[in-house]
Design a protein around this motif. Structure first.
Motif, PDB file in Angstrom:
ATOM      1  N   ARG A  92      -5.649   3.684   6.780  1.00 53.30           N
ATOM      2  CA  ARG A  92      -6.518   4.515   5.945  1.00 53.30           C
ATOM      3  C   ARG A  92      -5.662   5.544   5.214  1.00 53.30           C
ATOM      4  O   ARG A  92      -4.612   5.954   5.695  1.00 53.30           O
ATOM      5  CB  ARG A  92      -7.597   5.201   6.789  1.00 53.30           C
ATOM      6  N   GLY A  93      -6.121   5.941   4.032  1.00 53.27           N
ATOM      7  CA  GLY A  93      -5.349   6.875   3.237  1.00 53.27           C
ATOM      8  C   GLY A  93      -5.379   8.281   3.810  1.00 53.27           C
ATOM      9  O   GLY A  93      -6.378   8.730   4.357  1.00 53.27           O
ATOM     10  N   THR A 115     -10.428   8.320  -3.562  1.00 52.40           N
ATOM     11  CA  THR A 115     -10.780   7.482  -4.706  1.00 52.40           C
ATOM     12  C   THR A 115     -12.036   7.959  -5.406  1.00 52.40           C
ATOM     13  O   THR A 115     -12.135   7.904  -6.629  1.00 52.40           O
ATOM     14  CB  THR A 115     -10.946   6.027  -4.245  1.00 52.40           C
ATOM     15  N   GLN A 136     -11.732  -0.480  -5.668  1.00 49.05           N
ATOM     16  CA  GLN A 136     -11.246   0.824  -6.114  1.00 49.05           C
ATOM     17  C   GLN A 136     -11.810   1.231  -7.474  1.00 49.05           C
ATOM     18  O   GLN A 136     -12.133   2.407  -7.683  1.00 49.05           O
ATOM     19  CB  GLN A 136      -9.724   0.866  -6.133  1.00 49.05           C
ATOM     20  N   ASN A 164      -2.691   0.886  -2.234  1.00 51.18           N
ATOM     21  CA  ASN A 164      -3.158  -0.496  -2.373  1.00 51.18           C
ATOM     22  C   ASN A 164      -2.256  -1.317  -3.287  1.00 51.18           C
ATOM     23  O   ASN A 164      -1.232  -0.848  -3.761  1.00 51.18           O
ATOM     24  CB  ASN A 164      -4.612  -0.528  -2.851  1.00 51.18           C
ATOM     25  N   TRP A 168      -8.181  -4.143   3.560  1.00 49.09           N
ATOM     26  CA  TRP A 168      -8.412  -2.709   3.360  1.00 49.09           C
ATOM     27  C   TRP A 168      -9.598  -2.392   2.474  1.00 49.09           C
ATOM     28  O   TRP A 168      -9.616  -1.386   1.776  1.00 49.09           O
ATOM     29  CB  TRP A 168      -7.135  -2.038   2.841  1.00 49.09           C
ATOM     30  N   HIS A 169     -10.607  -3.242   2.519  1.00 40.67           N
ATOM     31  CA  HIS A 169     -11.818  -3.005   1.740  1.00 40.67           C
ATOM     32  C   HIS A 169     -12.999  -2.701   2.658  1.00 40.67           C
ATOM     33  O   HIS A 169     -14.135  -3.031   2.348  1.00 40.67           O
ATOM     34  CB  HIS A 169     -12.130  -4.225   0.859  1.00 40.67           C
ATOM     35  N   GLY A 190      -6.928   5.733  -1.094  1.00 42.70           N
ATOM     36  CA  GLY A 190      -6.474   4.357  -1.072  1.00 42.70           C
ATOM     37  C   GLY A 190      -5.830   3.890  -2.362  1.00 42.70           C
ATOM     38  O   GLY A 190      -5.078   2.906  -2.360  1.00 42.70           O
ATOM     39  N   THR A 191      -6.082   4.576  -3.489  1.00 47.21           N
ATOM     40  CA  THR A 191      -5.444   4.169  -4.740  1.00 47.21           C
ATOM     41  C   THR A 191      -3.942   4.428  -4.702  1.00 47.21           C
ATOM     42  O   THR A 191      -3.207   3.894  -5.541  1.00 47.21           O
ATOM     43  CB  THR A 191      -6.050   4.908  -5.955  1.00 47.21           C
ATOM     44  N   SER A 204      -0.200   7.236   4.919  1.00 48.41           N
ATOM     45  CA  SER A 204      -0.984   6.139   5.478  1.00 48.41           C
ATOM     46  C   SER A 204      -1.156   6.356   6.974  1.00 48.41           C
ATOM     47  O   SER A 204      -0.173   6.511   7.700  1.00 48.41           O
ATOM     48  CB  SER A 204      -0.270   4.803   5.231  1.00 48.41           C
ATOM     49  N   HIS A 218       0.793  -1.205   0.000  1.00 45.99           N
ATOM     50  CA  HIS A 218       0.000   0.000   0.000  1.00 45.99           C
ATOM     51  C   HIS A 218       0.834   1.268   0.000  1.00 45.99           C
ATOM     52  O   HIS A 218       0.324   2.328   0.266  1.00 45.99           O
ATOM     53  CB  HIS A 218      -0.922  -0.005   1.223  1.00 45.99           C
ATOM     54  N   GLY A 253     -14.374   8.805   2.877  1.00 45.67           N
ATOM     55  CA  GLY A 253     -14.091   7.399   3.117  1.00 45.67           C
ATOM     56  C   GLY A 253     -14.954   6.786   4.197  1.00 45.67           C
ATOM     57  O   GLY A 253     -15.712   7.467   4.895  1.00 45.67           O
TER      58      GLY A 253
END
Length: 582
Positions: free
Chosen positions: A120-121, A58, A556, A131, A515-516, A127-128, A107, A23, A281
Motif C-alpha cells: 500500500r502507498g 490518488t 488510478q 504502480n 494492487w487494485h 498508489g500513483t 511502500s 511500483h 485508501g
C-alpha cells in the motif's frame, strides 16, 4: 538448456517482485514549488479549516486541489514527498525503493490472510507513485451504473489528463503482445485510446517521453496556494465527533501526530457545509472509521474503542482483483516496458504484459536492485528472520555468476474483472500505522476462477502466436513455462509443482495481487451516493474503498477523476448554500 535449468526457480521467485518492482518508479527530477507543503512538525497544536482531508493519495490530491479554489483546506498525508528521493526518482534507480522496508518507505508491505504478498502507498500521491503507470478510463456502463454525471466525469478525466497522462512509445515486446492478442482473437484493434473498449488497445501512461513519472501529487499544481495547507508525515489517529445534544454524531475535527510523536488537533470552522473527508485508501479508510468508533460494535469493543456508531458493514465487501502470470524467457534482448497494451475480453479477463532484462537482475555487475535480486525478490518461502544481511549478500554474489541470458524476458498476465469474490477487513491494533488484517477470498466464487482459466488459455495463444515467436525458445513448451512459474514462491500458499496439473489449480497456486484492491466503505453499505457516511454528519469517504468493483483495467484514472469530480460537486453545493443564506 543448462543455464535455464538452474535458473527456472530464480525466474519464478522474481515473478511476484516484478510487479512490486514497477511500483517504485515515482517522483519527478524536479520538485514543484509547493509553498503550502510542510512537515507536520510545523503544524500548530490546534488549527481550523473549512475542509479536512485525510490522505494525500490518488483521490485526496485532486480533491484538495479542487476544494482549495473556494475554501480553506487541510490535507494530511502520513507519508513523505515523492519528489527528490534518489531511490524513486527515475527508471535507472528502480528497485531501490521496494527493497527499503523502513518505516518511512513509500511502500508499506502487508500480507493478506489469503497468503498473498501485497503493498500500500505511504507517500504523497499514493498508489500513483508505486504502480506500473497504466492510465485508462472506466467503461461507460460503469459510469452509468454508479450514477455519475457523464459530462462532469469526462471533464474531470480531462482535467487530470492535462498533467499526468501520455501516449506510450510502442516498441518490439509490446507490439508483439498486441499483435499476438489480435491473433488470439481479442478483437478489434482499437489503437491508442484512454477509453475502455472490448478488444485490444494501447492505453495511456503516467510516464512522459523522458521516462519521468507524473503522479496525483502533480495535480496539486492546480491548487490555490492560499487555500491549501499540506502536512507530510501526519498520521491521523481518529476523527473527533460531537455527540451530546445532537440527533446523530457530527464529525468536527481530527487528531494527528507528527514524526516526533507530538499530538496536533485540527477542527472544522463553524459552517453548515464544512466537512471532514477520508481519502486514506481501501485499507486506511475503513481502518480509520473503526479507530474513530464507527464500525462493528463487538469488534470495536474487543479493541477497547469507544463506540460512536454501530456500523457492521465497515470493512466488509473487500475485493482484490486476482492476477496470474506466465514468465517467458527470451532468446533475444528485450526493451524495458511497463504495462502499455491491454486485451479486454468479453469473458471478463484483462490481458497485459511487461518486459525488460533490466528488471531482472539490475546491473549485471552488481545484481543489486533488479527484480531477481534477493534484495528485492519476495522470497516468500524464506522466513523473514532468516533473511539476514549475510544471506542476502551471499545470494547476490551467487547471482553474479549466472549468465546474462538467464535474466532476459518478460511476462504476460491476466487480471479478473470485478471480481465477484469478496472478503473483509479487521483491526489488528489501535495504532493507525499498523496494517489491518484483510482477507480477499481469491477465487471463492467459481466464475472468477473460470475467468482466470480463460485468461491463461488466451496467454497461451499469444505465446504460440507467430507475432510473438521472436521472444520465446522453441524448446520451452507451454507446460514447461507454466511449471516454471508454478514452482515459484510468489505467495505463501501451498503449491502443486506438476506440469499435468489443471489450469484451475495453476490459478489458485500462482495467484498474486495487481494492487487494485477496493471496498470496505462501499456505496449503499457505508456511504450514500454522495459519499456521505451513513448515520453521521459532516463526514465523507472519497476513494477506492467506496467501489463495489474495480473500474476499467486500472483504477488510478478513475480514482483521480473521482477526487476532482466530487470536489466540483462539493464546491457547487457550497456555492448554492451561500446563495440561499444570502
Amino acid at each position: 538448456m543448462g543455464t535455464f535449468g538452474c535458473c527456472w526457480k530464480i525466474f519464478g521467485v522474481a515473478l511476484a517482485a516484478i510487479f512490486l518492482f514497477f511500483h517504485d518508479l515515482c517522483a519527478s527530477e524536479k520538485a514543484p514549488n509547493y509553498t503550502f507543503m510542510q512537515n507536520a512538525t510545523a503544524a500548530p497544536p490546534i488549527s481550523y479549516y473549512d475542509y479536512i482531508i485525510v490522505g494525500g493519495g490518488t483521490a485526496g490530491c485532486p480533491l484538495a486541489a479542487t476544494l482549495s479554489q473556494n475554501a480553506s483546506v487541510l490535507l494530511l498525508e502520513r507519508g513523505g514527498s515523492p519528489y527528490g528521493n534518489p531511490n524513486i526518482t527515475n527508471l535507472s534507480s528502480f528497485g531501490a525503493a521496494i527493497s527499503d522496508l523502513s518505516p518511512t518507505s513509500p511502500s508499506q508491505r502487508f500480507i493478506s490472510q489469503d497468503g498473498v504478498i501485497n503493498a500500500r502507498g505511504r507517500v504523497l500521491g499514493g498508489g500513483t507513485c508505486l504502480n506500473a503507470g497504466f492510465y485508462t478510463r472506466a467503461a461507460s456502463d460503469y459510469v452509468r451504473n454508479v450514477g455519475w454525471d457523464g459530462k462532469l466525469v469526462n471533464e474531470s478525466y480531462e482535467w487530470a489528463e492535462k498533467l499526468v497522462a501520455f501516449e506510450p512509445p510502442m516498441r518490439e515486446w509490446q507490439t508483439a503482445v498486441r499483435d499476438g492478442l489480435l491473433e488470439a482473437g481479442v478483437l478489434p484493434n482499437n489503437g491508442f485510446t484512454y477509453d475502455h473498449l472490448y478488444g485490444t488497445k494501447v492505453g495511456g501512461t503516467i510516464f512522459d517521453k523522458q521516462g519521468q513519472r507524473h503522479t496525483a501529487a502533480d495535480l496539486l499544481e492546480y491548487a490555490n496556494p492560499s487555500g491549501l495547507t499540506l502536512f507530510l508525515h501526519a498520521s491521523v489517529h481518529k476523527v473527533l465527533f460531537r455527540i451530546k445534544g445532537k440527533p446523530r454524531p457530527v464529525a468536527h475535527g481530527v487528531t494527528f501526530r507528527d514524526a516526533t510523536g507530538a499530538k496536533h488537533k485540527a477542527y472544522l470552522k463553524n459552517g453548515p457545509k464544512n466537512e471532514i473527508i477520508i481519502s486514506a485508501g481501501a485499507l486506511g479508510s475503513p481502518q480509520l472509521l473503526m479507530l474513530s468508533g464507527v464500525g462493528p460494535a463487538d469488534h470495536l469493543k474487543a479493541h477497547n474503542i469507544s463506540l460512536v456508531l454501530d456500523q457492521p458493514l465497515v470493512g466488509q465487501g473487500m475485493s482484490d482483483n486476482p492476477m496470474n502470470a506466465v514468465f517467458i524467457p527470451s532468446p533475444v534482448p528485450v526493451e524495458v516496458s511497463l504495462i502499455q497494451v491491454v486485451g479486454i475480453t468479453h469473458f471478463g479477463s484483462y490481458i497485459e504484459s511487461a518486459s525488460g532484462e533490466n528488471f531482472a537482475g539490475g546491473s549485471p555487475t552488481t545484481r543489486d536492485y533488479g527484480m531477481f535480486s534477493p534484495k528485492v525478490g519476495q522470497l516468500s518461502n524464506v522466513p523473514p528472520k532468516q533473511r539476514t544481511p549475510e544471506a542476502i549478500t551471499k545470494a547476490v554474489e551467487d547471482m553474479k555468476a549466472l549468465d546474462d541470458a538467464a535474466f532476459r524476458g518478460g511476462f504476460i498476465l491476466e487480471k479478473i474483472m470485478g471480481p465477484i469474490s469478496r472478503g473483509h477487513l479487521e483491526l489488528q491494533t489501535r495504532n493507525p500505522k499498523d496494517n489491518p488484517s484483510v482477507t480477499f477470498n481469491y477465487f471463492k466464487e467459481a466464475e472468477d476462477l473460470q475467468r482466470c482459466v480463460q485468461g491463461i488459455e488466451t496467454i497461451e495463444k499469444i505465446i504460440e502466436s507467430k507475432s510473438f515467436s521472436k521472444f520465446r525458445y522453441d524448446f520451452m513448451s507451454l507446460p514447461m513455462l507454466l511449471n516454471m512459474t508454478a514452482s515459484a514462491p510468489v505467495n505463501l500458499l501451498p503449491r502443486h509443482s506438476n506440469v499435468s496439473m489443471s489450469l484451475e489449480q495453476y490459478c489458485k497456486d500462482t495467484v498474486m495481487t495487481i494492487w487494485h484492491y477496493h471496498g470496505g466503505c462501499q456505496v449503499g453499505m457505508v456511504v450514500d451516493r454522495d459519499y456521505k457516511v451513513l448515520g453521521v454528519d459532516a463526514l465523507r469517504v472519497i476513494d477506492g474503498s467506496t467501489f463495489n468493483n474495480s473500474p476499467g483495467t486500472n483504477p488510478q484514472a478513475t480514482v483521480m477523476m473521482l477526487g476532482r469530480y466530487m470536489g466540483v460537486k462539493i464546491l457547487g453545493e457550497r456555492l448554492t448554500s451561500d446563495v440561499v443564506s444570502n
